[in-house]
Design a protein around this motif. Structure first.
Motif, PDB file in Angstrom:
ATOM      1  N   HIS A   1       0.810  -1.218   0.000  1.00 38.62           N
ATOM      2  CA  HIS A   1       0.000   0.000   0.000  1.00 38.62           C
ATOM      3  C   HIS A   1       0.845   1.272   0.000  1.00 38.62           C
ATOM      4  O   HIS A   1       0.319   2.358   0.250  1.00 38.62           O
ATOM      5  CB  HIS A   1      -0.946  -0.012   1.202  1.00 38.62           C
ATOM      6  CG  HIS A   1      -2.011  -1.065   1.110  1.00 38.62           C
ATOM      7  ND1 HIS A   1      -3.192  -0.874   0.448  1.00 38.62           N
ATOM      8  CD2 HIS A   1      -2.048  -2.348   1.572  1.00 38.62           C
ATOM      9  CE1 HIS A   1      -3.937  -1.976   0.510  1.00 38.62           C
ATOM     10  NE2 HIS A   1      -3.259  -2.877   1.186  1.00 38.62           N
ATOM     11  N   GLN A   2       2.135   1.143  -0.285  1.00 37.29           N
ATOM     12  CA  GLN A   2       3.011   2.313  -0.333  1.00 37.29           C
ATOM     13  C   GLN A   2       2.539   3.260  -1.443  1.00 37.29           C
ATOM     14  O   GLN A   2       2.223   2.825  -2.555  1.00 37.29           O
ATOM     15  CB  GLN A   2       4.454   1.855  -0.602  1.00 37.29           C
ATOM     16  CG  GLN A   2       5.508   2.902  -0.349  1.00 37.29           C
ATOM     17  CD  GLN A   2       5.721   3.181   1.137  1.00 37.29           C
ATOM     18  OE1 GLN A   2       5.277   2.432   1.991  1.00 37.29           O
ATOM     19  NE2 GLN A   2       6.424   4.267   1.437  1.00 37.29           N
TER      20      GLN A   2
ATOM     21  N   GLY B   1       0.590  14.041 -10.163  1.00 40.87           N
ATOM     22  CA  GLY B   1      -0.685  13.378  -9.906  1.00 40.87           C
ATOM     23  C   GLY B   1      -0.908  12.087 -10.661  1.00 40.87           C
ATOM     24  O   GLY B   1      -1.815  11.320 -10.316  1.00 40.87           O
ATOM     25  N   VAL B   2      -0.110  11.807 -11.690  1.00 42.12           N
ATOM     26  CA  VAL B   2      -0.354  10.614 -12.508  1.00 42.12           C
ATOM     27  C   VAL B   2      -0.132   9.338 -11.713  1.00 42.12           C
ATOM     28  O   VAL B   2      -0.932   8.397 -11.777  1.00 42.12           O
ATOM     29  CB  VAL B   2       0.528  10.629 -13.779  1.00 42.12           C
ATOM     30  CG1 VAL B   2       0.436   9.299 -14.512  1.00 42.12           C
ATOM     31  CG2 VAL B   2       0.124  11.766 -14.695  1.00 42.12           C
ATOM     32  N   ILE B   3       0.956   9.282 -10.943  1.00 37.75           N
ATOM     33  CA  ILE B   3       1.244   8.073 -10.168  1.00 37.75           C
ATOM     34  C   ILE B   3       0.138   7.822  -9.152  1.00 37.75           C
ATOM     35  O   ILE B   3      -0.381   6.701  -9.038  1.00 37.75           O
ATOM     36  CB  ILE B   3       2.613   8.183  -9.473  1.00 37.75           C
ATOM     37  CG1 ILE B   3       3.742   8.197 -10.495  1.00 37.75           C
ATOM     38  CG2 ILE B   3       2.807   7.038  -8.470  1.00 37.75           C
ATOM     39  CD1 ILE B   3       5.102   8.528  -9.912  1.00 37.75           C
ATOM     40  N   ALA B   4      -0.239   8.861  -8.421  1.00 34.42           N
ATOM     41  CA  ALA B   4      -1.293   8.706  -7.415  1.00 34.42           C
ATOM     42  C   ALA B   4      -2.601   8.281  -8.058  1.00 34.42           C
ATOM     43  O   ALA B   4      -3.329   7.429  -7.520  1.00 34.42           O
ATOM     44  CB  ALA B   4      -1.478  10.012  -6.654  1.00 34.42           C
ATOM     45  N   ALA B   5      -2.913   8.839  -9.219  1.00 31.93           N
ATOM     46  CA  ALA B   5      -4.155   8.487  -9.898  1.00 31.93           C
ATOM     47  C   ALA B   5      -4.137   7.024 -10.342  1.00 31.93           C
ATOM     48  O   ALA B   5      -5.137   6.311 -10.206  1.00 31.93           O
ATOM     49  CB  ALA B   5      -4.377   9.401 -11.101  1.00 31.93           C
TER      50      ALA B   5
ATOM     51  N   ALA C   1      -6.534   4.020  -9.019  1.00 32.78           N
ATOM     52  CA  ALA C   1      -7.396   3.279  -9.938  1.00 32.78           C
ATOM     53  C   ALA C   1      -7.093   1.783  -9.919  1.00 32.78           C
ATOM     54  O   ALA C   1      -8.005   0.948  -9.969  1.00 32.78           O
ATOM     55  CB  ALA C   1      -7.235   3.827 -11.357  1.00 32.78           C
ATOM     56  N   ILE C   2      -5.814   1.442  -9.864  1.00 30.93           N
ATOM     57  CA  ILE C   2      -5.391   0.033  -9.852  1.00 30.93           C
ATOM     58  C   ILE C   2      -5.062  -0.314  -8.408  1.00 30.93           C
ATOM     59  O   ILE C   2      -3.912  -0.459  -8.001  1.00 30.93           O
ATOM     60  CB  ILE C   2      -4.182  -0.195 -10.780  1.00 30.93           C
ATOM     61  CG1 ILE C   2      -4.441   0.414 -12.158  1.00 30.93           C
ATOM     62  CG2 ILE C   2      -3.896  -1.687 -10.930  1.00 30.93           C
ATOM     63  CD1 ILE C   2      -3.236   0.415 -13.077  1.00 30.93           C
ATOM     64  N   VAL C   3      -6.097  -0.433  -7.605  1.00 29.77           N
ATOM     65  CA  VAL C   3      -5.932  -0.561  -6.161  1.00 29.77           C
ATOM     66  C   VAL C   3      -5.550  -1.993  -5.779  1.00 29.77           C
ATOM     67  O   VAL C   3      -6.003  -2.949  -6.415  1.00 29.77           O
ATOM     68  CB  VAL C   3      -7.241  -0.140  -5.444  1.00 29.77           C
ATOM     69  CG1 VAL C   3      -8.376  -1.088  -5.772  1.00 29.77           C
ATOM     70  CG2 VAL C   3      -7.033  -0.010  -3.937  1.00 29.77           C
TER      71      VAL C   3
END
Length: 277
Positions: free
Chosen positions: A102-103, A213-217, A221-223
């Motif tokens: 979950h990092q 923001g791309v990495i966080a997004a 999305a791919i949780v």
């Protein structure tokens, strides 16, 4: 963050990439010291917005993380210091895997040596793994010690390769080479050993350079799959086997015959199978 506070790893940060080198001789066993450092590192980096990618590698070309310290058989309370911080329903080894899984940063393992047991679990908890052809090996060896994976391995493995191949890996207890691990989906890709550093470095730099923001997004999305129920089942299975006489005999016998030394670890499967007769 104090970059010099770790005794079993080295850390450098540049251009949004944290490079973590595991260095816990003789074979990088996952002991209390390494567990402490990894937990502190991941926790410290969680809120560091300047770090976008974390790359893990080993100072030892033969071993990434050998496995959990087998001397736990003599000091079963050694990891109790972490108990107060554990999420509900998981043990300390599972908690490390979940922390990594979950990092918020992208986590990449550069696997140039072997990772067995708890080492294989760490590999499978990371976002991506790239393995060196002819040098990397990965395996869940616990069955040869009379136990089953207890650090998330059953859940992470089944999620990656499917139930049938997870059972093969857990019960067959073999060491898988890079190409087979890639074919099974255990690692992302098998890469020629002399290209591994450049390949991972290019990927890490490309990810770190993405727009804000791309990495966080993407990670939102791919949780990661919710494995809470499976982790409880795994812990109960592991704990139930760990207290059996066979586990104690095999683990003590393995240590007496050279486990956790370079020579013994090179064919740990053979060493442990020699004790089962």
């Amino acid at each position: 963050m104090n970059h010099h506070a770790y005794t079993t790893l080295r850390l450098s940060i540049e251009d949004g990439i944290a490079r973590v080198t595991l260095d816990n001789p003789p074979v990088n066993v996952l002991n209390v010291a390494l567990m402490t450092d990894l937990r502190h590192l991941l926790t410290a980096l969680r809120d560091d917005d300047s770090v976008r990618v974390i790359v893990f590698e080993s100072a030892d070309p033969e071993f990434f993380i050998a496995h959990v310290d087998m001397s736990l058989i003599d000091t079963p309370d050694a990891f109790d210091k972490f108990a107060a911080d554990l999420p509900d329903g998981v043990n300390v080894f599972q908690a490390l895997g979940e922390l990594l899984r979950h990092q918020p940063q992208v986590t990449i393992v550069k696997l140039a040596g072997t990772a067995r047991g708890g080492g294989a679990e760490f590999v499978a908890a990371a976002d991506m793994t790239f393995a060196a052809i002819g040098r990397a090996g990965i395996g869940q060896i616990e069955a040869l010690m009379g136990i089953v994976p207890g650090g998330g391995g059953t859940q992470y493995l089944a999620s990656r390769v499917g139930r049938n191949r997870a059972l093969e890996a857990v019960l067959g207890a073999d060491l898988y080479d890079a190409e087979t691990a890639e074919r099974y989906g255990w690692v992302n890709r098998a890469v020629p050993a002399d290209e591994l550093d450049d390949f991972v470095d290019r990927l890490a730099r490309n990810i770190a350079a993405l727009p804000e923001g791309v990495i966080a997004a993407a990670k939102r999305a791919i949780v990661p799959e919710n494995l809470s129920e499976g982790l409880v089942r795994e812990h109960e299975a592991w704990a139930g086997q760990f207290v059996r006489p066979a586990a104690e005999r095999l683990i003590r016998g393995g240590l007496a015959d050279g486990a956790q030394t370079h020579d013994g670890e090179r064919d740990l499967e053979g060493l442990l199978r020699g004790l089962t007769g």
